[in-house]
Design a protein around this motif. Structure first.
Motif, mmCIF file in Angstrom:
data_model
loop_
_atom_site.group_PDB
_atom_site.id
_atom_site.type_symbol
_atom_site.label_atom_id
_atom_site.label_comp_id
_atom_site.label_asym_id
_atom_site.label_seq_id
_atom_site.Cartn_x
_atom_site.Cartn_y
_atom_site.Cartn_z
ATOM 1 N N GLN A 57 0.522 -1.407 0.323
ATOM 2 C CA GLN A 57 0.577 -0.406 0.292
ATOM 3 C C GLN A 57 0.998 1.378 0.231
ATOM 4 O OE1 GLN A 57 -2.578 -0.664 -0.016
ATOM 5 N NE2 GLN A 57 -2.714 -2.325 -0.698
ATOM 6 N N SER A 58 1.922 0.894 0.739
ATOM 7 C CA SER A 58 3.130 2.391 0.885
ATOM 8 C C SER A 58 4.563 1.801 1.317
ATOM 9 C CB SER A 58 2.296 3.158 1.751
ATOM 10 O OG SER A 58 3.213 4.324 1.752
ATOM 11 N N ASP A 79 -1.677 -4.577 3.071
ATOM 12 C CA ASP A 79 -2.323 -5.490 2.895
ATOM 13 C C ASP A 79 -3.022 -6.962 3.231
ATOM 14 O OD1 ASP A 79 -3.598 -3.083 4.306
ATOM 15 O OD2 ASP A 79 -5.469 -2.728 2.714
ATOM 16 N N ARG A 90 -3.703 -4.817 7.604
ATOM 17 C CA ARG A 90 -3.145 -3.812 7.449
ATOM 18 C C ARG A 90 -2.037 -4.573 8.089
ATOM 19 N NH1 ARG A 90 -4.397 1.011 4.812
ATOM 20 N NH2 ARG A 90 -4.104 0.353 3.418
ATOM 21 N N ILE A 105 4.067 0.476 -5.102
ATOM 22 C CA ILE A 105 2.974 0.717 -4.716
ATOM 23 C C ILE A 105 1.887 -0.342 -5.555
ATOM 24 C CG2 ILE A 105 0.397 1.813 -4.063
ATOM 25 C CD1 ILE A 105 3.140 3.572 -3.471
#
Ligand SMILES: [Zn+2]
Length: 137
Positions: A57-58, A79, A90, A105
């Protein structure tokens, strides 16, 4: 006196076991808390199994870390879906065996929950991620 943040038995530590809030579906790992962080209830917690792969996600690329880590080292928020459906967990962890330039990402990450190091002989466990094998750019 300091204590390791995660103390569980070894068998539980090294599986991708998590806890799902019976009230709102929020997933927490590794600890089951009394109060759900999201809904504030005192729910029943269902033990759930996470998939072995999640989605980035990041991330950031760490340039300075304690001596036991090689830098530059990507650190990511991933995730991880539950095997039986429901919300993903998460989680946050280091990448290993992965060129920082290859992290992006949306990529898949293979997840491992394992002992990172010891504090006073007690294991400290955390996530490690790597780019799945056979997944070349
Ligand atoms: Zn909840």
């Amino acid at each position: 006196m300091h204590e390791p943040p995660f103390v569980r038995d070894r068998a539980a530590n090294e599986r991708l076991e998590a806890w799902e809030c019976g009230s709102c579906g929020y997933v927490t790992i590794p600890e089951r808390r009394e109060v759900c962080k999201r809904c504030g209830e005192y729910p029943d917690w269902n033990e759930v199994q996470l998939a072995e792969r999640g989605t980035v996600q990041s991330y950031v690329v760490q340039q300075r870390l304690p001596d036991e880590f090689e830098t530059p080292l990507p650190v990511a928020v991933v995730d991880i879906p539950q095997q039986g459906g429901g919300e993903p967990a998460r989680v946050y962890g280091l990448f290993t065996e992965t060129n920082p330039d290859d992290v992006e990402i949306g990529m898949e990450a293979e997840a491992d929950f394992r002992t990172m190091f010891d504090i006073d002989g007690l294991p400290v466990n955390s996530f490690k991620f790597k780019r799945p094998r056979g997944d070349r750019l």
